[in-house]
Design a protein around this motif. Structure first.
Motif, mmCIF file in Angstrom:
data_model
loop_
_atom_site.group_PDB
_atom_site.id
_atom_site.type_symbol
_atom_site.label_atom_id
_atom_site.label_comp_id
_atom_site.label_asym_id
_atom_site.label_seq_id
_atom_site.Cartn_x
_atom_site.Cartn_y
_atom_site.Cartn_z
ATOM 1 N N HIS A 399 0.905 -1.101 -0.056
ATOM 2 C CA HIS A 399 0.006 0.068 0.011
ATOM 3 C C HIS A 399 0.935 1.186 -0.056
ATOM 4 O O HIS A 399 0.386 2.337 -0.644
ATOM 5 C CB HIS A 399 -0.997 0.030 1.267
ATOM 6 C CG HIS A 399 -2.106 -1.160 1.006
ATOM 7 N ND1 HIS A 399 -2.067 -2.339 1.482
ATOM 8 C CD2 HIS A 399 -3.201 -1.001 0.240
ATOM 9 C CE1 HIS A 399 -3.100 -3.015 1.160
ATOM 10 N NE2 HIS A 399 -3.709 -2.140 0.057
ATOM 11 N N ARG A 400 2.194 1.273 0.505
ATOM 12 C CA ARG A 400 2.806 2.413 0.487
ATOM 13 C C ARG A 400 3.342 2.514 -1.008
ATOM 14 O O ARG A 400 3.580 3.565 -1.759
ATOM 15 C CB ARG A 400 4.061 2.180 1.229
ATOM 16 C CG ARG A 400 3.995 2.274 2.667
ATOM 17 C CD ARG A 400 5.215 2.097 3.571
ATOM 18 N NE ARG A 400 6.305 2.798 3.102
ATOM 19 C CZ ARG A 400 6.784 4.147 3.334
ATOM 20 N NH1 ARG A 400 6.037 4.582 4.209
ATOM 21 N NH2 ARG A 400 7.666 4.502 3.038
ATOM 22 N N GLU A 405 0.346 6.435 2.701
ATOM 23 C CA GLU A 405 1.406 6.791 3.437
ATOM 24 C C GLU A 405 0.796 6.682 4.976
ATOM 25 O O GLU A 405 1.584 6.730 6.251
ATOM 26 C CB GLU A 405 2.036 8.052 3.362
ATOM 27 C CG GLU A 405 2.975 8.109 1.981
ATOM 28 C CD GLU A 405 3.837 9.345 1.949
ATOM 29 O OE1 GLU A 405 3.652 10.191 2.910
ATOM 30 O OE2 GLU A 405 4.577 9.292 1.119
ATOM 31 N N TYR A 430 6.600 4.546 10.258
ATOM 32 C CA TYR A 430 5.952 3.967 9.054
ATOM 33 C C TYR A 430 4.293 3.702 9.491
ATOM 34 O O TYR A 430 3.453 3.855 8.419
ATOM 35 C CB TYR A 430 6.409 2.632 8.819
ATOM 36 C CG TYR A 430 7.679 2.787 8.037
ATOM 37 C CD1 TYR A 430 7.925 3.279 6.824
ATOM 38 C CD2 TYR A 430 8.985 2.072 8.845
ATOM 39 C CE1 TYR A 430 8.961 3.145 6.268
ATOM 40 C CE2 TYR A 430 10.262 2.322 8.317
ATOM 41 C CZ TYR A 430 10.603 2.863 7.020
ATOM 42 O OH TYR A 430 11.458 2.981 6.497
ATOM 43 N N GLU A 654 9.691 -1.646 -2.264
ATOM 44 C CA GLU A 654 9.214 -1.135 -0.993
ATOM 45 C C GLU A 654 9.476 -1.999 0.007
ATOM 46 O O GLU A 654 10.198 -1.803 1.331
ATOM 47 C CB GLU A 654 7.797 -0.845 -1.168
ATOM 48 C CG GLU A 654 7.204 -0.005 0.059
ATOM 49 C CD GLU A 654 7.970 1.442 -0.047
ATOM 50 O OE1 GLU A 654 8.318 1.960 1.184
ATOM 51 O OE2 GLU A 654 8.081 2.132 -1.155
#
Length: 746
Positions: A399-400, A405, A430, A654
């Motif tokens: 999802h990042r 975010e 995070y 990521e």
């Protein structure tokens, strides 16, 4: 001065039947009107009525024929009970425009306002009002009504004739609650949580609708026209003329009255509810309330007075009216009889309130659409987790990678290091991690978390928010697969619903520390209306104040004042219909769509991981077991669907970035180990060993490809209801199998 008279219906209990009245039809024949459920077939069989014609209205018998001396009376009562044949009395209503109505608790003041309004706007000159009150309980109403009519000094009232009718037996539905109770109110919210009230036939909704036909034969045969409306209905003026005039030229002599329910927003403390308080209608109401107006001379001989229509006539003219719900359906607050989130102000009603009654009703509070907090299409996810440690990093990295975010994660009662891992990820910047202190609140874990999340900066300061789970992945099929690409497709959207696509275990039995989106690529077809959960959705919504609170599937508490500012799209970028705005949590055959975005739901993962999921219990429905029936419902391996796999390179990048932090790598590996250890522990037990064998056996694998052939009851009952001969069929065949609820295979 207006005429006022009363008529009492004296019934006769004849054992198997209750006779309301015997009304003379002509020199030799009579109409016999019985209550609902009366048994009159013996009368016909024994020929106790000559030349009988039997009809029925709402299960109430209506018998027409000759009544010879000693016939029907002798049959029902050996002492020859006297059953007089009443002579019709049409003179009082002859030539008049008459309202035929029931009163069920409304005040005399309400009825007087009702009469006055229709005298003024519909040229009403007569009214027959059936008072449903139990004899001896409300004598004051008749006195107040008669007194009020005498005080009316308008010349128009001088030609008004009012007949108040009562009865010595209850005419309501014998097994239903009082009509004023929210349980009986059409569209009242929360009925599934109400204690069912005791039956109250005196006050229940009208059951013996044959009473209208009886009153017709007694009093209305010479009327100019008759309108069947209630004393809490108002029929406003229409440019075409009055409803009574239109009936004279309408096909079949009947005008269909089409009613819209209306409500107050609020009534001032200690004030009685009035017509003038009703200023709202439901923006999403579809059903209209039917009534009718008929020109008596134009009616066919076979036409029958019923509740919402004239039997035997198909009217072509429609005429609108309002039904003022809070006058009959009385409750401490309006929210008991209608969802307030559905109400909007209706200008004609406000104008009527002020012009007709010089009243200042309470208006709805003003609401406006707000500006998004940042204006950058930032997104925050709110989620709940329990023992999901090995799956956190992929979900977060994915999802990042698509541009999200903001992550707010609530956990409770974790034993595999999930909470510790999230603390670390919070320390690294995070996620935001919160302990879900739902114990003792009376709320389910997810509901409590959402309630707390509404006050969190990460949610309040993001342009968009969504409540979703760690086994759900937003799969954007347009552009570069990012949130920006999604928002570009629907730039005016403030809600986007992502419909679930159920991904099965792909016949993967053992747990591996590999990406879910890589391992599991078999799923339900797009058209998967069964089981019920298959088309559930989760909703991205813009923080612009359209709703009051977060919800599991979509925001809740619509602010109806700004409902028309909603721009809600489905997964194919098609507008959601208004009827879905308040309560929808799943797609249906007209609203599902996957062309632009879908929510990949990896509800089962591998068979080994499912053992841990079952042992953990459910995050929201803490009292429900995730056993074989759940696996059967959610494990759909019908077809391949790999669209999300194009994002694996971005996910990998990521993911590697996160793992480059040695603390994060160590914590991820610890969670993986804890998961494997738990699997080993569970498989060592007899119960879970047997359960695992069932999950991975050929029967369940075959069933996971056959969902489209099964009816809803198959999923409600469980896989054991599917017989072997069905299981042996080719999944590509065209066939359908279902069972009665609770039935199992033999």
């Amino acid at each position: 001065m207006a005429q006022f008279d009363r008529h009492h219906i004296q019934s006769r209990d004849l054992g198997p039947a209750v006779l309301l009245a015997a009304v003379r039809a002509d020199e030799d024949r009579a109409h016999l009107f019985f209550t609902k459920g009366s048994e009159v077939s013996p009368v016909i069989a024994e020929k106790l009525v000559n030349g009988p014609e039997l009809r029925s209205v709402g299960d109430a018998p209506w018998l027409t024929g000759q009544m010879p001396e000693g016939g029907i009376q002798a049959f029902f009562n050996s002492e020859l009970m006297d059953i007089p044949r009443e002579a019709p009395r049409p003179a009082m209503m002859a030539g008049r425009n008459v309202a035929l109505a029931t009163r069920n608790g409304e005040t005399a003041q309400t009825v007087l306002e009702w009469l006055g309004y229709h005298v003024k706007y519909q040229s009403l000159t007569g009214a027959i009002i059936l008072d449903r009150a139990e004899p001896g309980t409300d004598e004051g109403f008749a006195q107040e009504l008669e007194s009020g009519l005498k005080k009316l000094d308008l010349k128009a009232f001088d030609d008004l004739a009012v007949l108040l009718v009562d009865c010595d037996v209850p005419l309501g539905q014998s097994d239903n609650a009082p009509e004023h109770h929210p349980f009986v109110t059409p569209g009242a919210p929360g009925k599934d949580r109400m204690e069912v009230p005791k039956p109250a036939p005196w006050a229940a909704p009208l059951g013996d609708v044959l009473i209208y036909e009886m009153l017709r034969h007694l009093f209305l045969t010479k009327a100019r026209a008759v309108a069947n409306i209630e004393v809490y209905d108002l029929v406003p003026p229409d440019p075409r003329g009055t409803m009574f005039d239109l009936a004279q030229t309408a096909k079949g002599g009947v005008v269909q009255l089409v009613g819209q329910q209306c409500y107050p927003w609020r009534v001032r403390d200690d004030d009685p509810v009035r017509f003038a308080d009703h200023i709202c209608v439901q923006f999403d109401a579809k059903k209209r309330r039917g009534r009718w107006c008929a020109a008596m001379a134009a009616l066919d001989d076979q036409a029958v007075f019923r509740l919402v229509r004239i039997g035997g006539v198909d009217p072509e003219v429609a005429y609108p009216f309002y039904r003022f719900m809070a006058l009959r359906h009385r409750a401490p607050t309006v929210s008991k009889i209608v969802p307030k989130a559905s109400l909007i102000e209706h200008a004609p009603l406000i104008k009527m309130s002020e012009a007709e009654w010089d009243h200042k009703p309470i208006l709805m509070p003003h609401e406006e659409v707000e500006q998004p907090p940042k204006g950058d299409n930032s997104v925050a996810i709110v989620t709940c987790m329990k023992n999901e440690g090995p799956f956190i990093l992929e979900w977060l990295a994915y999802h990042r990678a698509i541009g999200i975010e903001g992550f707010l994660v609530y956990t409770n009662d974790c034993t595999d290091g999930t909470d510790t891992f999230l603390d670390l990820l919070q320390e690294k910047g995070y996620v935001q991690h919160r302990d879900n202190k739902f114990h003792g609140t009376g709320l389910k874990p997810q509901h409590h978390a959402l309630q707390q999340a509404e006050k969190e900066p990460v949610v309040m300061e993001s342009d968009w928010a969504i409540s979703m789970d760690v086994d759900e992945f937003i799969d954007i099929k347009v552009g570069d697969g990012t949130m920006t690409a999604l928002f570009d497709v629907v730039p005016d959207a403030n809600l986007i619903s992502c419909t679930w696509r159920l991904f099965g275990n792909n016949d993967v039995h053992e747990y591996e520390d590999r990406f879910l989106i890589e391992q599991f690529f078999r799923c339900a077809p797009e058209f998967a209306n069964k089981p019920h959960q298959a088309w559930g959705f989760k909703t991205l919504f813009k923080n612009v104040g359209l709703f009051k609170k977060l919800g599991v599937h979509r925001p809740k508490g619509l602010k109806p004042q700004i409902w028309d500012k909603i721009r809600w799209y489905n997964g194919s970028a098609k507008r959601m219909p208004e009827g879905e705005y308040r309560n929808a949590w799943r797609s249906n055959a007209s609203t599902y769509g996957y062309d632009v975005v879908q929510l990949n739901h990896y509800a089962v993962r591998s068979a080994e991981s499912f053992l841990v999921k079952r042992d953990r219990g459910r995050v929201n429905h803490v009292d429900r077991d995730q056993g074989l029936a759940y696996w059967f419902r959610m494990n759909n391996n019908f077809e391949e669907e790999r669209s999300i796999q194009r994002m694996i390179p971005k996910l990998q990048h990521e993911f590697d970035q996160l793992l480059s932090d040695p603390d994060i790598r160590a914590m991820h590996e610890a969670c993986v180990k804890a998961h494997k250890d738990k699997i080993k522990e569970l498989r060592a037990t007899e119960n879970y060993s047997r359960f695992y064998a069932e999950l991975t056996g050929p029967r369940m694998e075959k069933l996971s490809r056959m969902h489209r052939h099964f009816g809803a009851n198959v999923f409600l009952t469980g896989p054991e209801c599917v017989p072997d001969e069905v299981l042996q069929r080719d999944p590509d065949e065209k066939f359908f199998f279902t069972v009665e609820r609770g039935e199992t295979a033999h």
